[in-house]
Design a protein around this motif. Structure first.
Motif, mmCIF file in Angstrom:
data_model
loop_
_atom_site.group_PDB
_atom_site.id
_atom_site.type_symbol
_atom_site.label_atom_id
_atom_site.label_comp_id
_atom_site.label_asym_id
_atom_site.label_seq_id
_atom_site.Cartn_x
_atom_site.Cartn_y
_atom_site.Cartn_z
ATOM 1 N N ALA A 198 0.883 -0.987 -0.304
ATOM 2 C CA ALA A 198 -0.015 0.041 0.435
ATOM 3 C C ALA A 198 1.061 1.260 -0.244
ATOM 4 O O ALA A 198 1.163 2.293 -0.619
ATOM 5 N N LEU A 199 2.485 1.380 0.747
ATOM 6 C CA LEU A 199 2.549 2.325 0.117
ATOM 7 C C LEU A 199 3.602 2.385 -0.481
ATOM 8 O O LEU A 199 4.010 3.629 -0.851
ATOM 9 N N GLY A 200 3.798 1.686 -1.373
ATOM 10 C CA GLY A 200 4.633 1.344 -2.222
ATOM 11 C C GLY A 200 3.631 2.063 -3.646
ATOM 12 O O GLY A 200 4.218 2.999 -4.610
ATOM 13 N N ILE A 201 2.323 2.044 -3.727
ATOM 14 C CA ILE A 201 1.204 2.783 -4.704
ATOM 15 C C ILE A 201 0.737 4.067 -4.023
ATOM 16 O O ILE A 201 0.264 5.123 -4.826
ATOM 17 N N ALA A 202 1.010 4.877 -3.191
ATOM 18 C CA ALA A 202 0.872 6.036 -2.696
ATOM 19 C C ALA A 202 1.522 7.037 -2.234
ATOM 20 O O ALA A 202 3.271 7.015 -2.137
ATOM 21 N N GLU A 203 0.897 8.567 -2.578
ATOM 22 C CA GLU A 203 2.059 9.744 -2.127
ATOM 23 C C GLU A 203 2.065 9.554 -0.287
ATOM 24 O O GLU A 203 2.809 10.326 -0.627
ATOM 25 N N THR A 218 4.704 11.694 4.081
ATOM 26 C CA THR A 218 4.729 10.889 2.992
ATOM 27 C C THR A 218 4.825 9.448 3.104
ATOM 28 O O THR A 218 5.499 8.989 4.124
ATOM 29 N N ALA A 219 4.302 9.004 1.776
ATOM 30 C CA ALA A 219 4.713 7.873 2.440
ATOM 31 C C ALA A 219 6.239 7.006 2.340
ATOM 32 O O ALA A 219 6.883 6.045 2.985
ATOM 33 N N SER A 220 6.939 7.173 1.335
ATOM 34 C CA SER A 220 8.793 7.271 1.938
ATOM 35 C C SER A 220 8.461 7.231 3.385
ATOM 36 O O SER A 220 9.436 6.375 4.354
ATOM 37 N N ASP A 221 8.406 8.509 3.865
ATOM 38 C CA ASP A 221 8.030 8.395 5.023
ATOM 39 C C ASP A 221 8.139 7.846 6.178
ATOM 40 O O ASP A 221 9.076 6.934 7.087
ATOM 41 N N LEU A 222 7.193 7.271 6.002
ATOM 42 C CA LEU A 222 6.735 6.214 7.097
ATOM 43 C C LEU A 222 7.366 4.982 6.997
ATOM 44 O O LEU A 222 7.244 3.948 7.633
ATOM 45 N N ASN A 225 9.923 5.080 8.557
ATOM 46 C CA ASN A 225 9.811 5.344 10.454
ATOM 47 C C ASN A 225 9.883 3.951 11.215
ATOM 48 O O ASN A 225 9.718 2.942 11.207
ATOM 49 N N ASP A 226 10.113 3.850 11.915
ATOM 50 C CA ASP A 226 11.053 2.700 12.908
ATOM 51 C C ASP A 226 9.576 2.835 13.705
ATOM 52 O O ASP A 226 9.675 1.417 13.303
ATOM 53 N N ASP A 227 8.876 2.659 13.634
ATOM 54 C CA ASP A 227 7.460 2.449 14.751
ATOM 55 C C ASP A 227 6.846 2.047 13.422
ATOM 56 O O ASP A 227 6.434 0.492 14.182
ATOM 57 N N VAL A 228 6.819 2.528 12.647
ATOM 58 C CA VAL A 228 5.852 1.540 11.463
ATOM 59 C C VAL A 228 6.606 0.788 10.660
ATOM 60 O O VAL A 228 5.626 -0.746 11.168
ATOM 61 N N ARG A 229 7.144 0.516 10.974
ATOM 62 C CA ARG A 229 8.071 -0.122 10.642
ATOM 63 C C ARG A 229 8.466 -1.727 11.245
ATOM 64 O O ARG A 229 8.132 -2.624 10.765
ATOM 65 N N ARG A 230 8.231 -1.595 12.402
ATOM 66 C CA ARG A 230 8.110 -2.368 13.397
ATOM 67 C C ARG A 230 6.948 -2.788 13.644
ATOM 68 O O ARG A 230 6.668 -4.207 13.833
ATOM 69 N N ALA A 231 5.821 -1.638 13.669
ATOM 70 C CA ALA A 231 4.233 -2.026 13.696
ATOM 71 C C ALA A 231 3.844 -2.877 12.257
ATOM 72 O O ALA A 231 3.165 -3.596 12.330
ATOM 73 N N TYR A 232 3.625 -2.669 11.878
ATOM 74 C CA TYR A 232 2.577 -2.344 10.333
ATOM 75 C C TYR A 232 3.890 -3.118 8.880
ATOM 76 O O TYR A 232 3.711 -3.637 7.941
#
Ligand SMILES: Nc1ncnc2c1ncn2[C@@H]1O[C@H](COP(=O)(O)OP(=O)(O)OP(=O)(O)O)[C@@H](O)[C@H]1O
Ligand SMILES: [Mg+2]
Length: 235
Positions: A198-203, A218-222, A225-232
């Motif tokens: 989903a992050l791959g196709i979103a801005e 931005t999708a690439s910021d998220l 992001n360490d929290d996003v990487r861990r959780a999602y």
């Protein structure tokens, strides 16, 4: 000017408030992904846009206020909603499911467009006269997406399109979605627990926790992001 400008001060079901202070915008043709755990309020956000929840606030779309409109009027204004669990009609044939997405258009237009979608997706064409219940999960999701596009929407809301699908099928599905959005200039609002694709196709992306936005960028910021990487992203 934004295509969608959402400003929910509160939304929920009956007396129960689920969402608070949800604000975001989607430009014409833009793609936003909403991440969040089970029960965070992702589906409720989409349902609020579609006129299915009690809400205080504003849903401005293409210069019009949609808050308070019934779901069919929201749909008629150019927002198609692919619900969680796909919402295809199992007893109807594949072609009838497509036609159900074109009810705001003339019968002739809808029939011609249904034929074009079947040409585009041979797997659906092979089964066009059979009940949709016989399709695989991935084919049903594809049908649900084609049905949504049958209304020529400016914005498509997708609620966990990857749910229950094998990784390879999900990858194909996101690539199809990406292509459709680009070629038609259709904006997408995708809710996903499976964040990678989903992050791959979103801005743009945002995270909802307990009915509030806790992170956006931005999708690439998220993605970084360490929290996003861990959780999602399972990193
Ligand atoms: N019809 C309803 N009436 C009352 N509460 C509801 C209703 N539907 C959902 N809720 C509650 O609203 C909260 C948010 O639910 P929602 O379905 O929006 O979450 P979600 O982020 O889509 O979760 P999931 O990933 O499981 O689909 C949950 O606490 C849920 O129990
Ligand atoms: Mg949900």
């Amino acid at each position: 000017m934004s295509l969608l400008s959402l400003d929910i001060s509160a939304a929920g079901y009956g007396p129960v408030t689920i969402l608070r202070d949800i604000q975001f915008e989607i430009p014409e043709g833009g793609r936003l992904v909403i991440l969040g755990a089970n029960g965070a309020g992702k589906t409720t956000t989409l349902r609020t846009i579609s006129g299915m929840c009690r809400m205080a606030g504003s849903v401005r779309f293409d210069g019009r206020e949609l808050a308070g409109l019934a779901p069919h009027r929201v749909a008629a204004s150019g927002i198609a909603h692919v619900p969680q669990g796909r919402g295809t009609f199992g007893d109807l044939t594949v072609r009838e499911n497509l036609l159900a997405g074109g009810t705001t258009r003339s019968r002739r237009d809808a029939m011609a467009d249904a034929d074009r979608w079947l040409e585009r997706f041979p797997r659906l064409a092979e089964r066009s006269s059979r009940p949709a219940s016989g399709l695989s999960g991935g084919e049903q999701q594809l049908l649900a997406i084609a049905r949504a596009f049958m209304s020529n929407p400016r914005l498509v809301l997708l609620d966990e399109p990857s749910l229950g699908l094998a990784p390879k099928i999900t990858t194909e599905l996101f690539s199809t979605l990406d292509g459709l959005s680009r070629e038609r200039g259709t904006a997408l609002l995708v809710v996903e627990q499976n964040a990678q694709l989903a992050l791959g196709i979103a801005e743009e992306a945002l995270v909802i926790e307990s009915g509030e936005i806790t992170l956006r960028g931005t999708a690439s910021d998220l993605r970084d992001n360490d929290d996003v990487r861990r959780a999602y992203l399972g990193v």
